[in-house]
Design a protein around this motif. Structure first.
Motif, PDB file in Angstrom:
ATOM      1  N   PRO A 136       1.028  -1.159  -0.079  1.00  0.00           N
ATOM      2  CA  PRO A 136      -0.013  -0.023   0.008  1.00  0.00           C
ATOM      3  C   PRO A 136       0.751   1.320   0.269  1.00  0.00           C
ATOM      4  O   PRO A 136       2.149   1.378   0.531  1.00  0.00           O
ATOM      5  N   THR A 137       0.303   2.322  -0.669  1.00  0.00           N
ATOM      6  CA  THR A 137       1.009   3.798  -0.652  1.00  0.00           C
ATOM      7  C   THR A 137       0.984   4.261   0.810  1.00  0.00           C
ATOM      8  O   THR A 137       1.548   5.378   1.010  1.00  0.00           O
ATOM      9  N   THR A 138      -0.353   4.302   1.391  1.00  0.00           N
ATOM     10  CA  THR A 138      -0.366   4.744   2.869  1.00  0.00           C
ATOM     11  C   THR A 138      -0.422   3.823   3.971  1.00  0.00           C
ATOM     12  O   THR A 138      -0.734   2.830   3.611  1.00  0.00           O
ATOM     13  N   HIS A 139      -0.002   4.238   5.128  1.00  0.00           N
ATOM     14  CA  HIS A 139       0.094   3.665   6.100  1.00  0.00           C
ATOM     15  C   HIS A 139      -0.817   4.041   7.270  1.00  0.00           C
ATOM     16  O   HIS A 139      -0.853   5.312   7.659  1.00  0.00           O
ATOM     17  N   ALA A 140      -1.559   3.079   7.916  1.00  0.00           N
ATOM     18  CA  ALA A 140      -2.487   3.460   9.016  1.00  0.00           C
ATOM     19  C   ALA A 140      -1.806   3.490  10.232  1.00  0.00           C
ATOM     20  O   ALA A 140      -0.912   2.868  10.390  1.00  0.00           O
ATOM     21  N   SER A 141      -2.373   4.097  11.141  1.00  0.00           N
ATOM     22  CA  SER A 141      -1.597   4.413  12.513  1.00  0.00           C
ATOM     23  C   SER A 141      -2.253   3.152  13.423  1.00  0.00           C
ATOM     24  O   SER A 141      -3.028   2.803  12.968  1.00  0.00           O
ATOM     25  N   LYS A 142      -1.498   3.040  14.359  1.00  0.00           N
ATOM     26  CA  LYS A 142      -1.853   1.963  15.320  1.00  0.00           C
ATOM     27  C   LYS A 142      -3.380   2.259  15.849  1.00  0.00           C
ATOM     28  O   LYS A 142      -4.130   1.372  16.038  1.00  0.00           O
ATOM     29  N   ALA A 143      -3.638   3.684  16.179  1.00  0.00           N
ATOM     30  CA  ALA A 143      -4.900   3.897  16.822  1.00  0.00           C
ATOM     31  C   ALA A 143      -5.895   3.470  15.622  1.00  0.00           C
ATOM     32  O   ALA A 143      -7.049   3.234  15.869  1.00  0.00           O
ATOM     33  N   ASP A 144      -5.552   4.060  14.491  1.00  0.00           N
ATOM     34  CA  ASP A 144      -6.710   3.626  13.189  1.00  0.00           C
ATOM     35  C   ASP A 144      -6.794   2.133  13.178  1.00  0.00           C
ATOM     36  O   ASP A 144      -7.999   1.872  12.996  1.00  0.00           O
ATOM     37  N   VAL A 145      -5.841   1.273  13.480  1.00  0.00           N
ATOM     38  CA  VAL A 145      -6.129  -0.160  13.246  1.00  0.00           C
ATOM     39  C   VAL A 145      -6.680  -0.444  14.306  1.00  0.00           C
ATOM     40  O   VAL A 145      -7.595  -1.574  14.394  1.00  0.00           O
ATOM     41  N   GLU A 146      -6.510  -0.257  15.599  1.00  0.00           N
ATOM     42  CA  GLU A 146      -7.239  -0.298  16.746  1.00  0.00           C
ATOM     43  C   GLU A 146      -8.811  -0.298  16.532  1.00  0.00           C
ATOM     44  O   GLU A 146      -9.780  -1.282  16.931  1.00  0.00           O
ATOM     45  N   GLN A 147      -9.065   0.891  15.795  1.00  0.00           N
ATOM     46  CA  GLN A 147     -10.588   1.243  15.919  1.00  0.00           C
ATOM     47  C   GLN A 147     -10.996   0.165  14.878  1.00  0.00           C
ATOM     48  O   GLN A 147     -12.437  -0.050  14.897  1.00  0.00           O
TER      49      GLN A 147
ATOM     50  N   MET B  58      -6.236  -5.448  24.317  1.00  0.00           N
ATOM     51  CA  MET B  58      -6.359  -5.469  22.868  1.00  0.00           C
ATOM     52  C   MET B  58      -4.814  -4.906  22.641  1.00  0.00           C
ATOM     53  O   MET B  58      -4.541  -3.734  22.756  1.00  0.00           O
ATOM     54  N   LEU B  59      -3.933  -5.693  21.865  1.00  0.00           N
ATOM     55  CA  LEU B  59      -2.760  -5.435  21.640  1.00  0.00           C
ATOM     56  C   LEU B  59      -2.457  -5.190  19.974  1.00  0.00           C
ATOM     57  O   LEU B  59      -2.787  -6.028  19.407  1.00  0.00           O
ATOM     58  N   VAL B  60      -2.064  -3.971  19.518  1.00  0.00           N
ATOM     59  CA  VAL B  60      -1.738  -3.795  18.270  1.00  0.00           C
ATOM     60  C   VAL B  60      -0.036  -4.243  18.155  1.00  0.00           C
ATOM     61  O   VAL B  60       0.361  -3.199  18.363  1.00  0.00           O
ATOM     62  N   ARG B  61       0.132  -4.836  17.245  1.00  0.00           N
ATOM     63  CA  ARG B  61       1.681  -5.290  16.768  1.00  0.00           C
ATOM     64  C   ARG B  61       1.832  -4.954  15.184  1.00  0.00           C
ATOM     65  O   ARG B  61       1.252  -5.392  14.267  1.00  0.00           O
ATOM     66  N   ARG B  62       2.891  -4.115  14.930  1.00  0.00           N
ATOM     67  CA  ARG B  62       3.044  -3.875  13.546  1.00  0.00           C
ATOM     68  C   ARG B  62       4.342  -5.102  13.033  1.00  0.00           C
ATOM     69  O   ARG B  62       5.334  -5.280  13.932  1.00  0.00           O
ATOM     70  N   LEU B  63       4.200  -5.895  12.135  1.00  0.00           N
ATOM     71  CA  LEU B  63       5.018  -6.889  11.990  1.00  0.00           C
ATOM     72  C   LEU B  63       6.001  -6.152  10.892  1.00  0.00           C
ATOM     73  O   LEU B  63       5.604  -5.447   9.951  1.00  0.00           O
ATOM     74  N   MET B  64       7.402  -6.568  10.960  1.00  0.00           N
ATOM     75  CA  MET B  64       8.414  -5.984  10.185  1.00  0.00           C
ATOM     76  C   MET B  64       9.087  -7.162   9.372  1.00  0.00           C
ATOM     77  O   MET B  64       9.108  -7.975   9.603  1.00  0.00           O
ATOM     78  N   SER B  65       9.476  -6.583   8.168  1.00  0.00           N
ATOM     79  CA  SER B  65      10.185  -7.489   7.125  1.00  0.00           C
ATOM     80  C   SER B  65      11.701  -6.903   7.217  1.00  0.00           C
ATOM     81  O   SER B  65      11.892  -5.846   7.397  1.00  0.00           O
ATOM     82  N   GLN B  66      12.527  -8.042   6.914  1.00  0.00           N
ATOM     83  CA  GLN B  66      13.920  -7.673   7.069  1.00  0.00           C
ATOM     84  C   GLN B  66      14.697  -8.458   5.774  1.00  0.00           C
ATOM     85  O   GLN B  66      14.482  -9.762   5.516  1.00  0.00           O
ATOM     86  N   ILE B  67      15.455  -7.738   4.913  1.00  0.00           N
ATOM     87  CA  ILE B  67      16.111  -8.323   3.941  1.00  0.00           C
ATOM     88  C   ILE B  67      17.410  -7.900   3.961  1.00  0.00           C
ATOM     89  O   ILE B  67      17.819  -6.745   4.408  1.00  0.00           O
ATOM     90  N   GLY B  68      18.335  -8.729   3.498  1.00  0.00           N
ATOM     91  CA  GLY B  68      19.642  -8.384   3.373  1.00  0.00           C
ATOM     92  C   GLY B  68      20.879  -9.437   3.144  1.00  0.00           C
ATOM     93  O   GLY B  68      20.246 -10.395   2.848  1.00  0.00           O
ATOM     94  N   ASN B  69      21.988  -9.082   3.008  1.00  0.00           N
ATOM     95  CA  ASN B  69      22.885 -10.206   2.732  1.00  0.00           C
ATOM     96  C   ASN B  69      23.098 -11.111   4.033  1.00  0.00           C
ATOM     97  O   ASN B  69      22.866 -10.621   5.110  1.00  0.00           O
ATOM     98  N   ARG B  70      23.571 -12.472   3.454  1.00  0.00           N
ATOM     99  CA  ARG B  70      23.833 -13.490   4.599  1.00  0.00           C
ATOM    100  C   ARG B  70      24.989 -13.181   5.368  1.00  0.00           C
ATOM    101  O   ARG B  70      24.657 -13.549   6.838  1.00  0.00           O
TER     102      ARG B  70
END
Length: 202
Positions: free
Chosen positions: A24-35, A54-66
């Motif tokens: 997505p080109t826009t990101h919702a805030s944690k408060a928005d996601v909770e609502q 109610m816990l809101v967690r942002r998942l992260m991805s990580q890429i890079g060299n070995r």
């Protein structure tokens, strides 16, 4: 949407079939996601008075060299963890996990939220975790060879759903003890033990 509900166990599975996999080109805030999560729960009939932590967690991805170089970390999605409670007391094993894209688009809901018979009065807590601690430790010693060097348990009162009521699952009062044993090679998996103190309450 694809929807599945096992009325016998209360297991819920709901997934949107029209979610784009593109970033997505826009990101919702944690408060928005909770609502948004509250709106999603309301849409499937979850009562607000049974929504506990109610816990809101942002998942992260990580890429890079070995070798660990050129590592790039970026947000990937949101997870919302919802614990069920009755009058502030946790309903053991009843929780939902909701998944959202970064822009707040709903993707998936899974978990267990069985129908409860609320025609009976809410159970009054008669045994505190501190009062139950000695009994629970004795039971751990008997059933699992517990010793204090394995880890100190955490105690809390919980309501445990069990079948048998016409209007859904009944609830009985119990004390939950959990600890992470030290195996000598690092900590093992969490061990949980439920002690039923409901007696003749229900």
């Amino acid at each position: 949407f694809e929807f599945s509900l096992d009325r016998k166990t209360g297991k819920v599975w709901l997934m949107s079939k029209n979610v784009s996999l593109s970033s997505p080109t826009t990101h919702a805030s944690k408060a928005d996601v909770e609502q948004m999560a509250l709106n999603s729960l309301s849409a499937v009939g979850v009562s607000t008075d049974e929504i506990g932590e109610m816990l809101v967690r942002r998942l992260m991805s990580q890429i890079g060299n070995r070798d660990g170089s050129n590592v790039v970390t970026a947000p990937k999605a949101y997870k919302v963890l919802v614990q069920r409670t009755i009058s502030g007391v946790e309903v053991y094993g009843s929780r939902l996990v909701l998944s959202y894209k970064l822009d707040g688009t709903f993707y998936k809901m899974i978990g267990r939220w069985p129908a409860l018979d609320r025609s009976k009065p809410v159970v009054e807590i008669g045994v505190s975790p501190a009062e139950a601690a000695g009994v629970v430790l004795d039971r751990l010693s008997e059933t699992q060879g517990y010793d204090t060097h394995l880890g100190i348990p955490n105690f809390k009162n919980v309501l445990v759903p069990y079948p048998g009521c016409a209007g859904g699952y009944c609830l009985k009062l119990a004390t939950a003890a959990s600890y992470i044993p030290d195996t000598g090679r690092g900590h093992g998996k969490i061990v949980e033990l439920i002690i039923d103190y409901s007696g003749g309450v229900l």
